[in-house]
Design a protein around this motif. Structure first.
Motif, short mmCIF file in Angstrom:
data_model
loop_
_atom_site.label_atom_id
_atom_site.label_comp_id
_atom_site.label_asym_id
_atom_site.label_seq_id
_atom_site.Cartn_x
_atom_site.Cartn_y
_atom_site.Cartn_z
N THR A 54 24.98 15.45 40.20
CA THR A 54 25.27 16.35 41.32
C THR A 54 26.59 17.07 41.12
OG1 THR A 54 24.05 14.88 42.80
CG2 THR A 54 25.54 16.46 43.83
N ILE A 56 28.12 17.70 38.26
CA ILE A 56 27.98 18.64 37.14
C ILE A 56 27.23 19.89 37.60
CG2 ILE A 56 26.85 19.01 34.91
CD1 ILE A 56 27.49 16.05 34.32
N ASP A 57 26.16 19.71 38.37
CA ASP A 57 25.40 20.86 38.88
C ASP A 57 26.26 21.72 39.80
OD1 ASP A 57 23.19 20.05 37.47
OD2 ASP A 57 22.19 19.12 39.20
N ARG A 58 27.05 21.09 40.65
CA ARG A 58 27.91 21.83 41.58
C ARG A 58 28.96 22.62 40.79
NH1 ARG A 58 30.44 17.82 44.49
NH2 ARG A 58 28.41 17.30 45.34
N THR A 59 29.52 22.01 39.76
CA THR A 59 30.52 22.68 38.94
C THR A 59 29.92 23.88 38.21
OG1 THR A 59 31.68 20.59 38.62
CG2 THR A 59 32.18 22.35 37.08
N GLU A 60 28.72 23.70 37.66
CA GLU A 60 28.05 24.80 36.97
C GLU A 60 27.76 25.95 37.93
OE1 GLU A 60 27.14 25.35 33.74
OE2 GLU A 60 28.39 23.63 33.27
N LYS A 61 27.35 25.64 39.15
CA LYS A 61 27.03 26.69 40.11
C LYS A 61 28.27 27.47 40.52
CE LYS A 61 24.91 27.58 44.55
NZ LYS A 61 24.36 27.03 45.77
N THR A 62 29.39 26.78 40.75
CA THR A 62 30.59 27.48 41.21
C THR A 62 31.22 28.31 40.10
OG1 THR A 62 31.98 25.56 40.72
CG2 THR A 62 31.14 25.76 42.96
N ARG A 63 30.86 28.06 38.84
CA ARG A 63 31.39 28.88 37.76
C ARG A 63 30.87 30.31 37.88
NH1 ARG A 63 29.68 27.57 31.75
NH2 ARG A 63 27.70 27.83 32.81
N ASP A 64 29.61 30.47 38.25
CA ASP A 64 29.00 31.80 38.35
C ASP A 64 28.99 32.33 39.78
OD1 ASP A 64 28.45 31.75 35.63
OD2 ASP A 64 26.56 30.71 35.96
N GLU A 65 28.88 31.46 40.75
CA GLU A 65 28.81 31.86 42.16
C GLU A 65 29.82 31.05 42.97
OE1 GLU A 65 24.85 31.10 43.47
OE2 GLU A 65 23.97 31.99 41.69
#
Length: 96
Positions: A54, A56-65
């Motif tokens: 969770t 890691i997914d949150r970090t990946e999402k905030t990188r682009d959005e």
């Protein structure tokens, strides 16, 4: 030992356990004895703790959005007052 996957055209996918880095590009099918090509698959991510996935997914999402804040978050019910001194002798000193 690492687990490598191979695909036989006749019998499908099978796994072979070998020392890491020793897998060949093809292997012999254990059922029919035919040539099977190595396939690449995702590692065993299901063993990763859910909280880590969770995060890691949150970090990946905030990188682009990145999340946009439009207001100050509400107070959490705790006021920020002066903290008591850890040394009892200092409690009698005047505070600024």
């Amino acid at each position: 030992m690492a687990t490598y996957q191979y695909r036989c055209d006749r019998d499908g996918v099978f796994e072979v356990r070998l020392p890491m880095g020793t897998a060949l590009p093809s292997s012999q099918c254990p059922v029919c004895g035919g040539e099977a090509a190595r396939i690449y698959s995702a590692p065993m991510l299901s063993l990763t703790p859910r909280e880590l996935v969770t995060a890691i997914d949150r970090t990946e999402k905030t990188r682009d959005e990145p999340a946009v804040v439009s207001a100050i978050p509400p107070a959490r019910g705790r006021s920020r007052g002066p903290t008591p001194a850890s040394n009892p002798a200092l409690q009698h000193l005047p505070r600024p």
